[in-house]
Scaffold this motif. Structure first.
Motif, PDB file in Angstrom:
ATOM      1  N   ASP A 111       0.839  -1.197   0.000  1.00  0.00           N
ATOM      2  CA  ASP A 111       0.000   0.000   0.000  1.00  0.00           C
ATOM      3  C   ASP A 111       0.870   1.241   0.000  1.00  0.00           C
ATOM      4  OD1 ASP A 111      -2.128   1.806   0.300  1.00  0.00           O
ATOM      5  OD2 ASP A 111      -3.124   0.569   1.808  1.00  0.00           O
ATOM      6  N   ARG A 115       0.228   1.709   6.938  1.00  0.00           N
ATOM      7  CA  ARG A 115      -0.766   0.908   7.641  1.00  0.00           C
ATOM      8  C   ARG A 115      -0.194  -0.471   7.913  1.00  0.00           C
ATOM      9  NH1 ARG A 115      -6.539   1.643   6.152  1.00  0.00           N
ATOM     10  NH2 ARG A 115      -6.484  -0.626   6.179  1.00  0.00           N
ATOM     11  N   ALA A 116      -0.641  -1.084   8.998  1.00  0.00           N
ATOM     12  CA  ALA A 116      -0.158  -2.417   9.355  1.00  0.00           C
ATOM     13  C   ALA A 116      -0.509  -3.446   8.284  1.00  0.00           C
ATOM     14  CB  ALA A 116      -0.723  -2.843  10.708  1.00  0.00           C
ATOM     15  N   ASP A 117      -1.668  -3.300   7.652  1.00  0.00           N
ATOM     16  CA  ASP A 117      -2.051  -4.277   6.627  1.00  0.00           C
ATOM     17  C   ASP A 117      -1.426  -3.968   5.264  1.00  0.00           C
ATOM     18  OD1 ASP A 117      -3.577  -2.058   5.987  1.00  0.00           O
ATOM     19  OD2 ASP A 117      -5.467  -3.130   5.886  1.00  0.00           O
ATOM     20  N   GLY A 118      -0.587  -2.966   5.201  1.00  0.00           N
ATOM     21  CA  GLY A 118       0.124  -2.638   3.972  1.00  0.00           C
ATOM     22  C   GLY A 118       1.480  -3.318   3.890  1.00  0.00           C
ATOM     23  N   ASN A 120       3.557  -7.256   4.354  1.00  0.00           N
ATOM     24  CA  ASN A 120       3.506  -8.704   4.541  1.00  0.00           C
ATOM     25  C   ASN A 120       4.934  -9.230   4.494  1.00  0.00           C
ATOM     26  OD1 ASN A 120       2.796 -11.386   4.730  1.00  0.00           O
ATOM     27  ND2 ASN A 120       1.958 -11.523   2.678  1.00  0.00           N
ATOM     28  N   ILE A 145       5.449 -12.400  12.464  1.00  0.00           N
ATOM     29  CA  ILE A 145       4.700 -11.295  13.066  1.00  0.00           C
ATOM     30  C   ILE A 145       5.652 -10.335  13.776  1.00  0.00           C
ATOM     31  CG2 ILE A 145       2.995 -10.708  14.850  1.00  0.00           C
ATOM     32  CD1 ILE A 145       1.572 -13.386  14.072  1.00  0.00           C
ATOM     33  N   GLU A 148       7.395  -8.239  11.165  1.00  0.00           N
ATOM     34  CA  GLU A 148       6.481  -7.205  10.669  1.00  0.00           C
ATOM     35  C   GLU A 148       6.365  -6.071  11.683  1.00  0.00           C
ATOM     36  OE1 GLU A 148       2.697  -8.906   9.632  1.00  0.00           O
ATOM     37  OE2 GLU A 148       3.501  -9.938   7.878  1.00  0.00           O
ATOM     38  N   ASN A 149       6.221  -6.413  12.961  1.00  0.00           N
ATOM     39  CA  ASN A 149       6.099  -5.392  14.003  1.00  0.00           C
ATOM     40  C   ASN A 149       7.365  -4.555  14.124  1.00  0.00           C
ATOM     41  OD1 ASN A 149       3.447  -6.006  14.628  1.00  0.00           O
ATOM     42  ND2 ASN A 149       4.011  -7.472  16.221  1.00  0.00           N
TER      43      ASN A 149
END
Length: 165
Positions: A111, A115-118, A120, A145, A148-149
């Motif tokens: 994205d 954003r966190a969902d942008g 993977n 995870i 990602e964090n």
């Protein structure tokens, strides 16, 4: 014997600490080469010097996530980085403390917004068997995870360093 999450976390923390110390001066300066249109302040430098406005490519991924992913994974050798497609692929990394295990990561920035969902992360793990050959091994989902964090945390830090104040 330390878990894969523990070993990778130690490597990530060491890499982040080195980055934090080394990038303090870099974050303070915004001068430098021309940057790609549409990126954040202090964004991606254009290779080969300035280009006319119409010839500049646009990056459709979030610049803070991109920079944070590169920073976070800087302890791993880089195999490929495509800022236009938003894909970063590392080569195999062997932790010196655990030479019979290696990791490889692929980061997808999905994205243009922070954003966190942008984001993977796909993590791959191999272990060395008795004959010395590398064989695929299960990766703990929590390790992906955590990675990602770590990238998201670094992206927030980079964004905050760009806010005038």
């Amino acid at each position: 014997m330390p878990s894969e999450t523990g070993v990778l976390k130690k490597s990530l923390l060491a890499g982040l600490a080195i980055l934090a110390i080394g990038s303090l001066g870099a974050c303070a300066s915004r001068s430098g080469p021309e940057t790609v249109q549409g990126g954040p302040p202090g964004g991606f430098p254009l290779l080969g010097g300035a280009r006319p406005e119409a010839a500049r490519p646009l990056i459709s991924v979030n610049g803070y996530l991109w920079r944070a992913a590169l920073d976070t994974l800087s302890f791993m050798p880089l195999a490929s980085a495509d800022p236009y497609g938003g894909v970063i692929i590392t080569d195999w990394y062997v932790n010196p403390e655990k030479p019979d295990e290696r990791f490889k990561a692929t980061v997808y920035i999905l994205d243009s917004r922070l954003r966190a969902d942008g984001l993977n992360v796909a993590l791959f793990r191999q272990t060395r068997d008795a004959s010395g050959s590398w064989t695929d091994a299960q990766v703990n989902t929590q390790t992906e995870i955590d990675l990602e964090n770590a990238i998201l945390t670094r992206a927030r830090q980079v964004r905050l360093s760009d806010v005038p104040g």
